[in-house]
Design a protein around this motif. Structure first.
Motif, mmCIF file in Angstrom:
data_model
loop_
_atom_site.group_PDB
_atom_site.id
_atom_site.type_symbol
_atom_site.label_atom_id
_atom_site.label_comp_id
_atom_site.label_asym_id
_atom_site.label_seq_id
_atom_site.Cartn_x
_atom_site.Cartn_y
_atom_site.Cartn_z
ATOM 1 N N ILE A 61 44.733 48.461 44.237
ATOM 2 C CA ILE A 61 43.753 47.382 44.335
ATOM 3 C C ILE A 61 42.355 47.904 44.653
ATOM 4 C CG2 ILE A 61 45.502 45.707 45.027
ATOM 5 C CD1 ILE A 61 44.475 45.935 47.881
ATOM 6 N N ASP A 62 42.267 49.162 45.143
ATOM 7 C CA ASP A 62 40.949 49.730 45.399
ATOM 8 C C ASP A 62 40.505 50.678 44.287
ATOM 9 O OD1 ASP A 62 42.844 51.624 45.939
ATOM 10 O OD2 ASP A 62 41.904 52.353 47.787
ATOM 11 N N SER A 63 41.171 50.574 43.127
ATOM 12 C CA SER A 63 40.778 51.383 41.981
ATOM 13 C C SER A 63 39.482 50.838 41.387
ATOM 14 C CB SER A 63 41.880 51.352 40.910
ATOM 15 O OG SER A 63 41.415 51.919 39.703
ATOM 16 N N PRO A 64 38.587 51.709 40.925
ATOM 17 C CA PRO A 64 37.362 51.227 40.278
ATOM 18 C C PRO A 64 37.622 50.617 38.905
ATOM 19 C CG PRO A 64 37.493 53.612 40.130
ATOM 20 C CD PRO A 64 38.619 53.177 41.026
ATOM 21 N N LEU A 65 38.841 50.806 38.399
ATOM 22 C CA LEU A 65 39.202 50.265 37.090
ATOM 23 C C LEU A 65 40.165 49.092 37.249
ATOM 24 C CD1 LEU A 65 39.808 53.600 35.144
ATOM 25 C CD2 LEU A 65 37.696 52.286 35.331
ATOM 26 N N MET A 66 40.121 48.179 36.273
ATOM 27 C CA MET A 66 41.012 47.028 36.252
ATOM 28 C C MET A 66 41.728 46.977 34.911
ATOM 29 S SD MET A 66 40.646 45.404 39.194
ATOM 30 C CE MET A 66 41.117 43.696 38.948
ATOM 31 N N ALA A 67 42.800 46.182 34.853
ATOM 32 C CA ALA A 67 43.498 46.002 33.581
ATOM 33 C C ALA A 67 42.547 45.395 32.556
ATOM 34 C CB ALA A 67 44.713 45.093 33.781
ATOM 35 N N ASN A 68 42.591 45.922 31.357
ATOM 36 C CA ASN A 68 41.696 45.485 30.290
ATOM 37 C C ASN A 68 42.203 44.181 29.685
ATOM 38 O OD1 ASN A 68 39.936 45.218 28.167
ATOM 39 N ND2 ASN A 68 40.578 47.083 27.100
ATOM 40 N N ARG A 69 41.605 43.079 30.077
ATOM 41 C CA ARG A 69 42.071 41.790 29.564
ATOM 42 C C ARG A 69 41.638 41.570 28.114
ATOM 43 N NH1 ARG A 69 39.105 37.327 29.059
ATOM 44 N NH2 ARG A 69 36.939 37.280 29.729
ATOM 45 N N PHE A 70 40.796 42.445 27.595
ATOM 46 C CA PHE A 70 40.369 42.353 26.198
ATOM 47 C C PHE A 70 41.217 43.231 25.280
ATOM 48 C CE2 PHE A 70 36.493 41.666 28.776
ATOM 49 C CZ PHE A 70 36.220 40.353 28.396
ATOM 50 N N ALA A 71 42.256 43.849 25.835
ATOM 51 C CA ALA A 71 43.079 44.756 25.035
ATOM 52 C C ALA A 71 43.964 44.016 24.048
ATOM 53 C CB ALA A 71 43.943 45.625 25.949
ATOM 54 N N GLY A 72 44.176 42.720 24.240
ATOM 55 C CA GLY A 72 45.021 41.952 23.341
ATOM 56 C C GLY A 72 46.495 42.019 23.676
ATOM 57 N N GLY A 111 48.318 36.700 39.993
ATOM 58 C CA GLY A 111 46.972 36.998 40.450
ATOM 59 C C GLY A 111 46.768 38.492 40.566
ATOM 60 N N ARG A 112 45.530 38.906 40.825
ATOM 61 C CA ARG A 112 45.240 40.311 41.053
ATOM 62 C C ARG A 112 44.086 40.413 42.037
ATOM 63 N NH1 ARG A 112 42.784 42.261 35.200
ATOM 64 N NH2 ARG A 112 41.084 40.766 35.052
ATOM 65 N N ILE A 113 43.968 41.567 42.675
ATOM 66 C CA ILE A 113 42.970 41.764 43.726
ATOM 67 C C ILE A 113 42.172 43.018 43.421
ATOM 68 C CG2 ILE A 113 42.624 42.223 46.185
ATOM 69 C CD1 ILE A 113 45.211 40.721 46.742
ATOM 70 N N GLY A 114 40.881 42.941 43.646
ATOM 71 C CA GLY A 114 40.024 44.099 43.480
ATOM 72 C C GLY A 114 39.281 44.407 44.766
ATOM 73 N N CYS A 115 39.472 45.595 45.296
ATOM 74 C CA CYS A 115 38.731 46.065 46.477
ATOM 75 C C CYS A 115 38.053 47.382 46.148
ATOM 76 C CB CYS A 115 39.663 46.242 47.666
ATOM 77 S SG CYS A 115 40.330 44.714 48.350
ATOM 78 N N ALA A 116 37.415 47.437 44.987
ATOM 79 C CA ALA A 116 36.780 48.675 44.536
ATOM 80 C C ALA A 116 35.644 49.062 45.475
ATOM 81 C CB ALA A 116 36.252 48.495 43.120
ATOM 82 N N PRO A 117 35.385 50.360 45.682
ATOM 83 C CA PRO A 117 34.334 50.802 46.603
ATOM 84 C C PRO A 117 32.966 50.232 46.272
ATOM 85 C CG PRO A 117 35.740 52.631 45.980
ATOM 86 C CD PRO A 117 36.159 51.475 45.129
ATOM 87 N N GLU A 118 32.638 50.094 44.969
ATOM 88 C CA GLU A 118 31.305 49.611 44.626
ATOM 89 C C GLU A 118 31.111 48.140 44.943
ATOM 90 O OE1 GLU A 118 33.747 49.741 40.761
ATOM 91 O OE2 GLU A 118 33.465 50.939 42.567
#
Length: 327
Positions: free
Chosen positions: A227-238, A258-265
């Motif tokens: 969840i702290d990855s700077p990348l997320m699943a590509n919802r545009f991948a089809g 659901g999904r959670i994002g805690c990226a450093p930026e």
């Protein structure tokens, strides 16, 4: 025999052509407008840069995507009209093929003119099936062209209704619908009941395959990322996502759908992780999804088309046998 079949069904062919022209009059302008907006806004270039990678930083495309969705997502409901075309071919081309002849009693005259019943039914199915084949190829190509911007913008080609109107699957659906209509006509021997039977049976078979068979054509894949990855699943991948959610350190699903994002930026990453641990238990927490990747689209299309073509052969075989028993 071919000339007679054409004479009998030319009105249906004419009305079919008129209906397709009316549908094209709606789809072509909206399709051109969508494609123009998709490219001119920069969304097309942004999504091409993302590609089909599983994990990406897709934040740069989100604002453009949201504006496009707000403007055109409701247009996708027109795909319902496209979904209806195969069953309409079965109802209006297939069902009357035998039922009208038997209902009017004209089949007796035809079968005394040196034409076998087997040749009669196969010739009629061959001509009507060829017309249905050409129409299904044309409308599948047109639907794919029209839906392309919506599919690329996160709708995906695997989505229900979208999968069903493009690729090669519409060919299988259409030929199956025509064969089903013919068989229904040999059963009821009247046009209106044959139409009702073919409509009901087509919807039932399509629903069974779509809901209970298609998801299991191939084993699903899984994707996990912190969840702290700077990348997320590509919802545009089809991809076709079956399930997604957040799992805790024990592997338990603590946040379904659901999904959670805690990226450093994003700022205060440590605080975000602490709140997640407090709400959902000890970590490390990971986003998880079960899905079919977009590159399996044509494999799924081939499997489903094969199912409906096999059913078509079976229905035509049974219909031929039943015609030989009609008095």
């Amino acid at each position: 025999m071919i000339w007679l079949t054409w004479r009998q069904h030319r009105k249906q062919a004419l009305w079919t052509a008129v209906a397709l022209l009316a549908l094209a009059a709606v789809l072509v302008p909206t399709g051109l407008a969508m494609r123009s907006s998709f490219q001119d806004s920069g969304l097309g270039a942004c999504l091409r840069a993302l590609g089909h990678a599983e994990l990406v930083d897709n934040g740069g495309c989100e604002a453009l995507s949201e504006r496009f969705r707000n403007k055109y997502d409701s247009t996708a409901y027109l795909a319902v009209l496209l979904v209806l075309l195969p069953v309409l071919a079965g109802v209006f081309l297939g069902a009357p093929l035998v039922a009208r002849e038997v209902e009017n009693g004209t089949h007796r005259l035809v079968w005394t003119q040196g034409i076998s019943r087997r040749r009669w039914i196969l010739t009629k199915f061959g001509l009507v099936g060829a017309v249905a084949l050409v129409l299904s190829v044309g409308y599948a190509l047109g639907a794919a062209w029209w839906l392309e911007p919506l599919a690329d913008n996160g709708l995906g080609r695997f989505r229900y209704l979208v999968f069903d109107v493009q690729g090669i699957a519409p060919i299988g659906y259409t030929l199956f619908a025509v064969a089903l209509g013919i068989l229904a006509g040999t059963i009821s021997r009247r046009v209106l009941p044959a139409m009702g039977i073919s409509l009901t049976a087509f919807i039932a078979v399509r629903a069974l395959v779509e809901l209970f068979a298609r998801p299991y054509f191939l084993p699903a894949k899984t994707l996990t990322y912190a969840i702290d990855s700077p990348l997320m699943a590509n919802r545009f991948a089809g991809s076709w996502i079956y399930h997604e959610g957040v799992r805790n350190g024990t592997g338990a699903l603590v946040l379904p759908d659901g999904r959670i994002g805690c990226a450093p930026e994003a700022g205060d990453s440590a605080g975000c992780l602490a709140r997640i641990a407090q709400d959902y238990g000890p970590g490390p927490h990971t986003n998880w999804q079960e899905y079919q990747p977009a590159d399996r689209f044509w494999t799924f299309q081939a499997i489903e088309t094969g199912i409906f073509l096999a059913l078509t052969v079976l229905l035509v075989t049974v219909a031929v046998r039943r015609v030989r028993r009609i008095s």
